[in-house]
Design an enzyme around this catalytic site. Structure first.
Site, PDB file in Angstrom:
ATOM      1  N   PHE A 163       0.182   9.288  14.015  1.00 49.13           N
ATOM      2  CA  PHE A 163       0.352   9.535  12.581  1.00 49.13           C
ATOM      3  C   PHE A 163      -0.249   8.341  11.836  1.00 49.13           C
ATOM      4  CE2 PHE A 163       4.091  12.756  12.147  1.00 49.13           C
ATOM      5  CZ  PHE A 163       3.428  13.614  13.009  1.00 49.13           C
ATOM      6  N   GLU A 164      -1.350   8.565  11.172  1.00 46.51           N
ATOM      7  CA  GLU A 164      -2.082   7.465  10.533  1.00 46.51           C
ATOM      8  C   GLU A 164      -1.996   7.529   9.013  1.00 46.51           C
ATOM      9  OE1 GLU A 164      -5.921   6.601  12.163  1.00 46.51           O
ATOM     10  OE2 GLU A 164      -5.410   7.471  14.122  1.00 46.51           O
ATOM     11  N   SER A 165      -2.234   6.381   8.383  1.00 43.55           N
ATOM     12  CA  SER A 165      -2.272   6.232   6.920  1.00 43.55           C
ATOM     13  C   SER A 165      -0.935   6.535   6.266  1.00 43.55           C
ATOM     14  CB  SER A 165      -3.356   7.139   6.317  1.00 43.55           C
ATOM     15  OG  SER A 165      -4.611   6.878   6.882  1.00 43.55           O
TER      16      SER A 165
END
Length: 441
Positions: A233-235
């Protein structure tokens, strides 16, 4: 998939070696050199050098190119110094002088120096790949089977309710097990627009949706017979730090009940809340909950930014220096960029990502020398395209990858990895088997 906050990184590795120490030198091509002359000087063959270094354009080499040569004896050439030789081989001037019984600091062309060797270290290795056709999947699994301990299939996406998408090529799961590899499913917050922090917020902050997502992941692991998952899960928004911690903790508890495991791909940090744009990620809490952590130690220069080193060695070192204080070192995997970036300096939107081998081939095609930035620990070159635009290419080679491998030994962590299978980088594989032995479960 390539962006500032991190590229999903994949643990990718190659073959085993029975030697207990590494035994190769790194030679930097000088103007006027030929591959034949280098091979003759080091009493080896051009065919062997081409194979080790992935040379695809006959025997052509370019000034500044790094060439791996088997053996521990290095032949001093014009322009060499003890400092430069030590830096390239990731040793110290003191160790180099001691190994060769040198009292002063003067070396001369033609002199032979024996490079201090590094003892091999066992690590865990794996690779993520994007499944394709059944035939292609089988070929990939067969090829990497003898080199890897795990394989991650990329990727599953949750919708607004926490229901997971399907993944083409799930036939690869059983084939992975049969090949003696451990399969993991990768769960991302990707949408058509890229990594979506708002989608993640809606899923993580709502207890009902979060629980549904966890149950759907557990169902996927059980039904498809994965060993576990990797959460990428990025940003994420800073406000979701606590909810992301809760999600990871609850997911780990759920999967551990059915014999599954959880890994997390995390961005590079040098403090609990540093840098500020990664405040959503709590190394300590996540590190306690999961079975392993993959640190995305690259993309300091990205496709949407200015040209520069993708993974400057001092910045990577700084991340590792903090990570081992927050996460058990036996859970840590160092991420390595297996890709190069080619920036058109006249058009910010014209940026390409391709393999390290293609970067070298591009330098050959345009007859451009390669430079090595010792401060950044990274090679680069520039060229002019047919339209007259100047391009700058930053990539990894034997010199820069050896520096990162030695960080794995320095911090005594679990493993190392990079994005992705299919990005050709023969030097990385050769040095990997010289530096490490791959642990199998």
């Amino acid at each position: 998939m390539m962006k500032r906050t991190g590229l999903l990184t994949i643990i990718i590795f190659f073959s085993l070696s029975t030697s207990t120490v590494s035994a190769s030198v790194l030679y930097t091509v000088k103007p006027g050199d030929s591959l034949w002359e280098i091979a003759a000087q080091y009493e080896t063959t051009t065919d062997l050098l081409k194979t080790i270094n992935g040379m695809t354009d006959g025997s052509q080499i370019m000034p500044g190119q790094s060439v791996i040569i088997p053996g521990s004896a290095y032949h001093v050439t014009t322009g060499d110094s003890l400092w430069k030789i030590a830096r390239i081989h990731q040793t110290s001037i003191h160790a180099l002088k001691k190994q060769n019984s040198i009292s002063g600091n003067v070396i001369t062309p033609g002199q032979m120096l024996h490079i201090p060797q590094s003892r091999k270290q066992p690590i865990t290795a794996g690779a993520f790949f994007i499944p394709g056709s059944p035939v292609k999947n089988q070929q990939s699994i067969d090829y990497y089977g003898e080199y890897l301990s795990a394989l991650g299939l990329f990727e599953y996406r949750p919708d607004e309710s926490g229901k997971l998408s399907r993944l083409n090529g799930e036939d690869s799961i059983s084939r992975t097990w049969k090949e003696g590899l451990i399969p993991h499913a990768t769960i991302t917050n990707l949408t058509k627009e890229g990594f979506d922090p708002d989608l993640a917020h809606r899923l993580l902050s709502n207890e009902k949706k979060r629980r549904a997502l966890i149950e759907n992941i557990a169902g996927l692991v059980d039904e498809k017979q994965y060993k576990g998952v990797i959460i990428d899960f990025e940003s994420l928004h800073e406000k979701d730090r606590a909810s992301f911690n809760t999600f990871v903790q609850q997911l780990s508890t759920r999967l551990h009940k059915i014999g599954g495991e959880v890994g997390a791909a995390l961005p590079p940090m040098t403090g609990a809340y540093t840098p500020a744009h990664h405040k959503a990620y709590d190394y300590k809490t996540i590190g306690e909950a999961v079975d392993f952590v993959f640190l995305m130690t690259y993309n300091w220069h990205w496709m949407g930014g200015a040209p520069g080193a993708i993974a400057p060695i001092k910045k990577v070192d700084a991340v590792m220096n903090y990570a081992v204080t927050a996460i058990p070192k036996e859970k840590i995997f160092l991420g390595i960029a297996m890709y190069a970036y080619d920036w058109n300096t006249e058009d910010p939107e014209d940026v390409q990502a391709y393999s390290q081998q293609r970067a070298v081939d591009t330098a050959m095609e345009h007859q451009r020398p390669i430079y090595y930035d010792f401060e950044k620990g990274s090679p680069w070159f520039s060229y002019t395209d047919p339209q007259g635009d100047i391009h700058k290419v930053w990539f990894e080679d034997a010199r820069s990858i050896l520096a990162k491998y030695r960080l794995v030994k320095k911090y005594d962590i679990q493993g190392v990895g990079g994005w992705k299978t299919g990005l050709d980088f023969p030097q990385a594989g050769f040095l990997l088997k010289e530096e490490f032995t791959i642990k199998k479960r």
